[in-house]
Design a protein around this motif. Sequence first.
Motif: not given
Length: 436
Positions: A16-24, A75-78, A95-97
């Motif tokens: 489910g990960r869309l972006v490497d948020a913690a990398g920033v 930083t993250g995903q919605l 997760t999506a559910a």
Amino acid sequence: MPGTVLLLAASPVGRGRLVDAAGVLPVLAAVAPAVLSGADTANVVELADPLEPQAVLTRLRAAAAAPGPLTVYLTGQLHLDRRQHRPHLALARTTAATVRYTALPWHWIREELRLRSAADTALVVDLHADAEAWKHITAHGLDCGPYTAVYGRVAPPARRGLAEPAYMKTVATLLRSGHRPPLGTLHEQALSRIPEETRGNLLLAHAGGWTAAGTATTAPAGGAPGVAAPVIPAQGIPAQGIPVPELPAPWGPAAARPGDQSGVPVGDRPGEPAGRPPADPESVGDPPADPEPSGGSDPHAAISAAVRGGLHEEADGLAARYEEAAAREHGAGSEQALHWREVRADLAMFAGDPVRSCRAWLAVAEARLAAGQAADAPAVEAAVDRAHHQWGRIEDPAPARELGPALARLRLRVPGRRRGALENVQRQLGRLQAAP
């Protein structure tokens, strides 16, 4: 006065990960705290891929309660929850559910910041949305409230691979020069460096305050701001507000501490009436404009000053005048009047009067339900949660016994998001009734 900086980077573990948020975070952490904050000194709190929404809420609440300027780099995903279709910030276990239970509702962020001043509160965001969230946000905007300056971007899901938080990394790189320009300038500088990465994104640039509508644009092929996208405008009261203490959980420990996950998720915190039709749970937004019996000055600023000075009766008296004026103008059950009833309930809490505060929140919840609002509407859940919280702080058994049955009846209709709320009231009430 030192500032506060919250660095929050979150995304799910796994597919489910869309972006490497913690990398920033390493890039942001290399920036001097004072530069991150824009203050002479600053306290920095870092949250990397947190697991529990309650833990994030606790840290955010503490940051919002701190004096001095606050900047949140997020930083993250919605994602949207499948029940109420509201944006949530995905956390490590999301997760999506399980969005509704494992992600952080976006309106919690807005609510924790709602009583701060836009002059010293800022969100800098680099967000990626899944397909459903992207469709929702481009249609409705991302409502951060009128009390917070917001700069950044929301990107659609990447066509392939893991996305990079290019906007936030660029912001961090610019700040490593040792100078923090005004955030609007910083935002434009960052966009000018990454036009390709922000093509087709929703760009957010809102300085906060009650007079300005939120600015959100989509970046066309060249990456520069273009056609305005739908966004919920700022409206209602000016940007000053009542100081917010760190609030304890409605039951359990006497106060919420960093990492404490025992507190109830309060959803939209009380005090937020709808600026749009109240029948729609998602319409619960910012307070509408109110009649001003004392002239054109901001009553919230005057109330805030009275609270800071310990003049609690004066603060309540002023709020009562506005409640009466709103009831005359719009009706006792109007959002304008309910807003001031909620303000007075909070003022009773600040004054250390849990009996009066509990009674007021119970009345607000009943009024909203009587007006036809759903039991799971955020403003209804929030009012019952606050009543529950204040009831748990009543030390005198007599008023606790008096108010307990009314709270139990409401909990039957409004169980809230945390399991065991009704059982907690019934258990406590049983002990009170058994006591001599």
